[in-house]
Write a protein that holds these residues in place. Sequence first.
Motif, PDB file in Angstrom:
ATOM      1  N   VAL A  59      27.700  35.487  41.370  1.00 27.08           N
ATOM      2  CA  VAL A  59      28.031  36.902  41.528  1.00 27.08           C
ATOM      3  C   VAL A  59      29.540  37.103  41.524  1.00 27.08           C
ATOM      4  CG1 VAL A  59      27.899  38.876  43.087  1.00 27.08           C
ATOM      5  CG2 VAL A  59      25.871  37.497  42.657  1.00 27.08           C
ATOM      6  N   GLU A  60      30.261  36.230  42.192  1.00 25.25           N
ATOM      7  CA  GLU A  60      31.727  36.325  42.192  1.00 25.25           C
ATOM      8  C   GLU A  60      32.276  36.202  40.777  1.00 25.25           C
ATOM      9  OE1 GLU A  60      35.595  34.126  44.299  1.00 25.25           O
ATOM     10  OE2 GLU A  60      33.589  33.286  44.532  1.00 25.25           O
ATOM     11  N   SER A  61      31.743  35.270  40.008  1.00 27.59           N
ATOM     12  CA  SER A  61      32.173  35.105  38.619  1.00 27.59           C
ATOM     13  C   SER A  61      31.787  36.317  37.775  1.00 27.59           C
ATOM     14  CB  SER A  61      31.550  33.837  38.022  1.00 27.59           C
ATOM     15  OG  SER A  61      31.989  32.678  38.697  1.00 27.59           O
ATOM     16  N   ALA A  62      30.594  36.840  38.009  1.00 29.43           N
ATOM     17  CA  ALA A  62      30.132  38.005  37.247  1.00 29.43           C
ATOM     18  C   ALA A  62      31.047  39.200  37.457  1.00 29.43           C
ATOM     19  CB  ALA A  62      28.698  38.352  37.652  1.00 29.43           C
ATOM     20  N   HIS A  63      31.453  39.437  38.709  1.00 31.99           N
ATOM     21  CA  HIS A  63      32.370  40.548  38.988  1.00 31.99           C
ATOM     22  C   HIS A  63      33.647  40.417  38.163  1.00 31.99           C
ATOM     23  CE1 HIS A  63      29.929  42.300  42.002  1.00 31.99           C
ATOM     24  NE2 HIS A  63      30.172  41.452  42.974  1.00 31.99           N
ATOM     25  N   LYS A  64      34.228  39.228  38.134  1.00 28.94           N
ATOM     26  CA  LYS A  64      35.483  39.015  37.403  1.00 28.94           C
ATOM     27  C   LYS A  64      35.291  39.184  35.902  1.00 28.94           C
ATOM     28  CE  LYS A  64      37.289  35.674  40.779  1.00 28.94           C
ATOM     29  NZ  LYS A  64      37.670  34.257  41.001  1.00 28.94           N
ATOM     30  N   ASP A  97      26.770  51.727  37.134  1.00 34.22           N
ATOM     31  CA  ASP A  97      27.243  50.350  36.977  1.00 34.22           C
ATOM     32  C   ASP A  97      28.239  50.363  35.823  1.00 34.22           C
ATOM     33  OD1 ASP A  97      25.271  49.881  38.817  1.00 34.22           O
ATOM     34  OD2 ASP A  97      24.226  48.348  37.660  1.00 34.22           O
ATOM     35  N   PHE A  98      29.511  50.214  36.141  1.00 35.53           N
ATOM     36  CA  PHE A  98      30.522  50.290  35.091  1.00 35.53           C
ATOM     37  C   PHE A  98      31.744  49.463  35.462  1.00 35.53           C
ATOM     38  CE2 PHE A  98      31.133  53.917  37.930  1.00 35.53           C
ATOM     39  CZ  PHE A  98      32.477  53.853  38.244  1.00 35.53           C
ATOM     40  N   ILE A  99      32.576  49.202  34.473  1.00 36.59           N
ATOM     41  CA  ILE A  99      33.813  48.462  34.687  1.00 36.59           C
ATOM     42  C   ILE A  99      34.986  49.273  34.160  1.00 36.59           C
ATOM     43  CG2 ILE A  99      32.823  46.149  34.703  1.00 36.59           C
ATOM     44  CD1 ILE A  99      33.472  45.895  31.736  1.00 36.59           C
ATOM     45  N   LEU A 100      36.124  49.099  34.795  1.00 36.97           N
ATOM     46  CA  LEU A 100      37.394  49.609  34.291  1.00 36.97           C
ATOM     47  C   LEU A 100      38.158  48.438  33.709  1.00 36.97           C
ATOM     48  CD1 LEU A 100      38.506  52.025  37.180  1.00 36.97           C
ATOM     49  CD2 LEU A 100      37.594  52.660  34.950  1.00 36.97           C
ATOM     50  N   VAL A 101      38.589  48.573  32.443  1.00 34.91           N
ATOM     51  CA  VAL A 101      39.281  47.471  31.784  1.00 34.91           C
ATOM     52  C   VAL A 101      40.606  47.945  31.215  1.00 34.91           C
ATOM     53  CG1 VAL A 101      37.106  46.318  31.218  1.00 34.91           C
ATOM     54  CG2 VAL A 101      38.140  47.875  29.559  1.00 34.91           C
ATOM     55  N   ASP A 102      41.532  47.013  31.122  1.00 28.70           N
ATOM     56  CA  ASP A 102      42.829  47.262  30.490  1.00 28.70           C
ATOM     57  C   ASP A 102      42.819  46.524  29.163  1.00 28.70           C
ATOM     58  OD1 ASP A 102      45.443  47.480  29.678  1.00 28.70           O
ATOM     59  OD2 ASP A 102      46.298  47.155  31.659  1.00 28.70           O
ATOM     60  N   ASP A 151      40.304  26.522  27.182  1.00 29.62           N
ATOM     61  CA  ASP A 151      41.466  26.240  28.022  1.00 29.62           C
ATOM     62  C   ASP A 151      42.760  26.321  27.208  1.00 29.62           C
ATOM     63  OD1 ASP A 151      42.839  25.361  30.417  1.00 29.62           O
ATOM     64  OD2 ASP A 151      43.068  23.401  29.435  1.00 29.62           O
ATOM     65  N   GLY A 152      43.734  27.088  27.720  1.00 27.11           N
ATOM     66  CA  GLY A 152      45.024  27.235  27.055  1.00 27.11           C
ATOM     67  C   GLY A 152      45.079  28.328  26.015  1.00 27.11           C
ATOM     68  N   GLN A 153      43.936  28.958  25.708  1.00 22.20           N
ATOM     69  CA  GLN A 153      43.925  30.027  24.714  1.00 22.20           C
ATOM     70  C   GLN A 153      44.357  31.352  25.334  1.00 22.20           C
ATOM     71  OE1 GLN A 153      40.812  30.548  21.872  1.00 22.20           O
ATOM     72  NE2 GLN A 153      40.090  28.435  22.040  1.00 22.20           N
ATOM     73  N   THR A 154      44.929  32.211  24.509  1.00 19.74           N
ATOM     74  CA  THR A 154      45.295  33.561  24.932  1.00 19.74           C
ATOM     75  C   THR A 154      44.087  34.470  24.769  1.00 19.74           C
ATOM     76  OG1 THR A 154      47.617  33.273  24.288  1.00 19.74           O
ATOM     77  CG2 THR A 154      46.821  35.527  24.537  1.00 19.74           C
ATOM     78  N   LEU A 155      43.683  35.095  25.868  1.00 21.78           N
ATOM     79  CA  LEU A 155      42.563  36.032  25.845  1.00 21.78           C
ATOM     80  C   LEU A 155      43.080  37.437  26.106  1.00 21.78           C
ATOM     81  CD1 LEU A 155      39.817  34.051  27.836  1.00 21.78           C
ATOM     82  CD2 LEU A 155      40.228  34.092  25.358  1.00 21.78           C
ATOM     83  N   TYR A 156      42.444  38.413  25.487  1.00 23.74           N
ATOM     84  CA  TYR A 156      42.886  39.796  25.579  1.00 23.74           C
ATOM     85  C   TYR A 156      41.879  40.637  26.362  1.00 23.74           C
ATOM     86  CZ  TYR A 156      46.244  38.436  22.026  1.00 23.74           C
ATOM     87  OH  TYR A 156      47.259  37.792  21.349  1.00 23.74           O
ATOM     88  N   GLY A 157      42.394  41.630  27.078  1.00 18.48           N
ATOM     89  CA  GLY A 157      41.551  42.520  27.858  1.00 18.48           C
ATOM     90  C   GLY A 157      41.282  41.974  29.236  1.00 18.48           C
ATOM     91  N   ASN A 158      41.549  42.771  30.256  1.00 16.27           N
ATOM     92  CA  ASN A 158      41.351  42.360  31.641  1.00 16.27           C
ATOM     93  C   ASN A 158      40.406  43.318  32.354  1.00 16.27           C
ATOM     94  OD1 ASN A 158      42.206  40.133  33.120  1.00 16.27           O
ATOM     95  ND2 ASN A 158      44.366  40.693  32.959  1.00 16.27           N
ATOM     96  N   VAL A 159      39.504  42.784  33.151  1.00 13.03           N
ATOM     97  CA  VAL A 159      38.656  43.618  33.995  1.00 13.03           C
ATOM     98  C   VAL A 159      39.461  44.012  35.222  1.00 13.03           C
ATOM     99  CG1 VAL A 159      36.547  43.735  35.370  1.00 13.03           C
ATOM    100  CG2 VAL A 159      36.547  42.498  33.188  1.00 13.03           C
ATOM    101  N   SER A 213      38.078  44.155  42.486  1.00 11.44           N
ATOM    102  CA  SER A 213      39.293  44.781  41.997  1.00 11.44           C
ATOM    103  C   SER A 213      40.315  43.696  41.699  1.00 11.44           C
ATOM    104  CB  SER A 213      39.859  45.773  43.021  1.00 11.44           C
ATOM    105  OG  SER A 213      41.105  46.289  42.577  1.00 11.44           O
ATOM    106  N   LEU A 214      40.890  43.740  40.495  1.00  9.69           N
ATOM    107  CA  LEU A 214      41.904  42.755  40.117  1.00  9.69           C
ATOM    108  C   LEU A 214      43.136  42.882  40.996  1.00  9.69           C
ATOM    109  CD1 LEU A 214      42.812  40.552  38.093  1.00  9.69           C
ATOM    110  CD2 LEU A 214      43.728  42.387  36.662  1.00  9.69           C
ATOM    111  N   ASN A 215      43.437  44.115  41.400  1.00 15.19           N
ATOM    112  CA  ASN A 215      44.582  44.381  42.291  1.00 15.19           C
ATOM    113  C   ASN A 215      44.069  45.008  43.575  1.00 15.19           C
ATOM    114  OD1 ASN A 215      46.559  43.675  40.198  1.00 15.19           O
ATOM    115  ND2 ASN A 215      45.890  45.568  39.217  1.00 15.19           N
ATOM    116  N   PRO A 216      43.664  44.189  44.550  1.00 17.85           N
ATOM    117  CA  PRO A 216      43.055  44.714  45.788  1.00 17.85           C
ATOM    118  C   PRO A 216      43.937  45.694  46.546  1.00 17.85           C
ATOM    119  CG  PRO A 216      42.787  42.339  45.627  1.00 17.85           C
ATOM    120  CD  PRO A 216      43.745  42.729  44.544  1.00 17.85           C
TER     121      PRO A 216
END
Length: 413
Positions: free
Chosen positions: A73-78, A366-371, A386-394, A406-409
């Motif tokens: 569940v913790e991983s799913a949230h992220k 049930d929704f997410i806010l993403v950048d 590992d080491g790859q650049t990924l785009y988009g943050n939850v 929340s990414l920024n508590p």
Amino acid sequence: MIIKGATLCDHKMHRKDDIRIQKGIIVDIGTLEPYANEKVIDATHYTLLPSLIDINITPRDKHLTTKNLFTLVESAHKGGVGSIVLMPDCQPRIDSEESIEFIKSTQALLNFNIFPSISSTKQEGNLAEISILHHKGGVAIFLESSLDGNLMRRICEYSLFLNIPIICRCEDSVLRGNGVMNDSYLSSSLGLPGIPSLSEVKEVAKMGEVAVFMNNKILFSSLSSERSFNILQNHKKENPHIYTECSIHHLSLTEDICSKYNTSAKLLPPLKSESTRKKLLSSLKKGKIDILTSLHSASSITKKDLAFEEAAFGIESLDYYYSLLYTFLVHNNQISLSDMSKYSSYNPACFLGVNKGEIAINKDADFILVDTQTSYTLNKPLSPYDGQTLYGNVIANFVAGECQYSLNPQESL
């Protein structure tokens, strides 16, 4: 609560608007003014998407424990996921009332959507108590394509009678043998036993005929050959309730990453050639693939840090699942964000028959806010990314209108 100024995106829209949530339900969409003392969240710089729904999740080391469910569940949230379906082939197997009650009690503690699929058979091979397990909360019947034909027919009849879908794994385990990666020139050069695509394709053809004859709602789980999707296109014409699933990894990685005996890329089904990856992407664009999955099946380092033949199959990818989808499908201009939402939220919700998967009035909040403008470098030594650049943050993950991550508590959501 009102979410103000977000870019709303689901399978059918992509526009700026506000949404109002009451008692865990979306009740209004448009240009909205807050009521007295109503909470307002400014999401002007973010995109709001339905939470991802992943139908192919296995707990760490296939052990169904409280700790592993909390970690999932913790991983799913992220990773932007709001609902998961657990595969039943774990320990203990999800083939009894006790195992489903355990999952439901843990789910209540976590305020998260954990849906158990039901093992169609007991450990000894007898038919499970499907009706009772469905009544207790099982959302789908899981079966292997190698089951005895008469037993399979009875399971399909239960599915129709109870109006519960089937999740089918297509594999000829005898033909697969002791294979550990894709059967190819690379596997031969590495001296590793290969898994032929035929072990999947022949079973897909067989189960496609079963699905047409019985007219079940059925998901063909984690397919990896473009021929499998081509075969099922014909079956879909006769049974529109057939769904097909592919993992993001088979759309973004190839078997070449195994060339140095990299066990982090040891997956089941195995990664294929670059040619097959491109054909799978083409299948996605043509609508032959209905549902995407993270194929999350984490293993402890003691089960991965071994010789390739001895290492466990599986990948830990749930906590960056949204970023994988966005990076390799949307950022790389393969499909639109709306299409990504269709394959990872709307279609899975339709298959499960749950009130989720889109941004619409009377749907679960049930929704997410993403950048979509940010990127980061993944630091996961046991990951093939590992080491790859990924785009988009939850930025935040909401379940039933409540912020669970929340990414920024420090920012009040």
